[in-house]
Design a protein around this motif. Structure first.
Motif, short mmCIF file in Angstrom:
data_model
loop_
_atom_site.label_atom_id
_atom_site.label_comp_id
_atom_site.label_asym_id
_atom_site.label_seq_id
_atom_site.Cartn_x
_atom_site.Cartn_y
_atom_site.Cartn_z
N TRP A 169 -22.77 16.75 22.83
CA TRP A 169 -23.22 17.77 22.31
C TRP A 169 -22.38 17.98 20.76
O TRP A 169 -22.94 18.15 19.80
CB TRP A 169 -23.08 19.01 22.90
N LYS A 175 -25.41 19.02 13.35
CA LYS A 175 -26.74 18.46 13.09
C LYS A 175 -27.87 19.27 13.63
O LYS A 175 -29.18 19.26 13.31
CB LYS A 175 -27.26 16.92 13.43
N VAL A 176 -27.48 20.07 14.84
CA VAL A 176 -28.42 20.98 15.48
C VAL A 176 -28.20 22.16 14.67
O VAL A 176 -27.38 22.77 14.31
CB VAL A 176 -27.73 21.17 16.78
N HIS A 182 -30.23 27.82 23.45
CA HIS A 182 -29.82 26.72 24.50
C HIS A 182 -28.68 27.64 25.29
O HIS A 182 -28.71 27.53 26.60
CB HIS A 182 -29.01 25.65 23.98
N SER A 211 -33.65 19.84 28.71
CA SER A 211 -33.95 20.43 27.20
C SER A 211 -32.76 19.78 26.47
O SER A 211 -32.71 19.63 25.23
CB SER A 211 -33.83 22.02 27.27
N GLU A 213 -31.05 16.99 26.67
CA GLU A 213 -31.08 15.71 26.54
C GLU A 213 -32.54 15.41 25.06
O GLU A 213 -32.21 14.91 24.36
CB GLU A 213 -31.70 14.76 27.47
N LYS A 214 -33.33 16.46 25.10
CA LYS A 214 -34.34 16.34 24.35
C LYS A 214 -33.82 16.62 22.97
O LYS A 214 -34.05 16.05 21.73
CB LYS A 214 -35.46 17.25 24.55
N THR A 215 -33.05 17.77 22.98
CA THR A 215 -32.44 18.33 21.67
C THR A 215 -31.48 17.10 21.08
O THR A 215 -31.61 16.87 19.72
CB THR A 215 -31.62 19.66 21.82
N ARG A 217 -31.70 13.75 21.33
CA ARG A 217 -32.74 12.78 20.88
C ARG A 217 -33.34 13.30 19.68
O ARG A 217 -33.59 12.25 19.05
CB ARG A 217 -33.48 12.21 21.89
N THR A 218 -33.68 14.31 19.43
CA THR A 218 -34.30 14.65 18.38
C THR A 218 -33.26 14.58 17.06
O THR A 218 -33.91 14.29 16.09
CB THR A 218 -34.72 16.35 18.62
N VAL A 219 -32.12 14.89 17.34
CA VAL A 219 -31.39 14.92 16.08
C VAL A 219 -30.54 13.45 15.73
O VAL A 219 -30.11 13.52 14.64
CB VAL A 219 -30.13 15.88 16.02
#
Length: 220
Positions: A169, A175-176, A182, A211, A213-215, A217-219
């Motif tokens: 994280w 980048k998030v 969250h 959620s 893991e998806k976040t 992978r998105t960035v």
């Protein structure tokens, strides 16, 4: 806020525990950067303890895969390996719901009060909040749930994998857009546990991990 706390007069054993918790906190928050050398003499002076407690702490941190030691080279913070995300998430998807369900069933009245109090503090967080401070709330919430579950073996395993997840994280935190949502998901989870709703708690814990893991992978 920090995950390391010192209470009362420290014995030699608790000095090692103090050093372990403090250095672990810095490692998982990437305040000690991946790959950085760790000088036990300098660290001991900074923490105000002897080299022996620091060396004991570093041995434990090596077992946790947070530091690595090389003969004649020294000790270094481990590199954060993004490719471990799937493996870490696979384990957490099984264990986090288990801990949440168990906590909902086993938590004492005093613990349920602590869960509700923590949920209230999270709901009361005012924007903007520093991203890294939010991650400390994430750590605190997970540790509280593990404690409420009352299984020390489950706690040991979960803390190890939650630490690895937190390092991932923190590596992508800039980048998030925001981790506020969250973190605030935790309030509903904590209230479900405090209310004894094991099924809802397990479902929300699983959603929280997936959620995450998806976040990531998105960035990436």
């Amino acid at each position: 806020m920090t995950t390391a706390a010192v209470e009362g007069t420290a014995s030699p054993a608790s000095l090692a525990e103090q050093a372990y918790l403090t250095v672990r906190d810095r490692l998982i928050m990437l305040e000690i950067r991946p790959g950085d050398p760790i000088n036990d003499t300098a660290l001991a002076a900074e923490l105000g303890v002897g080299r022996t407690p620091v060396r004991e702490a570093l041995k434990r941190l090596e077992v946790d895969h947070l530091v690595v030691s090389y003969p004649r080279r020294g000790t270094f913070a481990t590199i954060v390996d993004i490719t471990e995300l799937a493996d870490v998430s696979e384990i957490r998807e099984q264990l986090e719901p288990l801990a949440a369900r168990r906590a909902a069933q086993a938590a004492s009245p005093a613990m349920r009060a602590r869960l509700r109090e923590t949920a209230g503090r999270i709901e009361g967080l005012a924007e903007p909040i520093d991203q890294r401070e939010l991650m400390r709330y994430d750590i605190t919430v997970h540790r509280l749930i593990y404690e409420a579950a009352g299984n020390p073996h489950l706690t040991d395993a979960l803390i190890r994998y939650d630490n690895l997840a937190t390092r991932i994280w923190c590596l992508v935190l800039d980048k998030v857009p925001s981790v506020s949502g969250h973190i605030k998901e935790h309030a509903e989870l904590l209230r479900a546990i405090a209310d004894g709703d094991a099924e809802a708690a397990g479902t929300m814990a699983l959603e929280h991990v997936t959620s995450f893991e998806k976040t990531i992978r998105t960035v990436l």
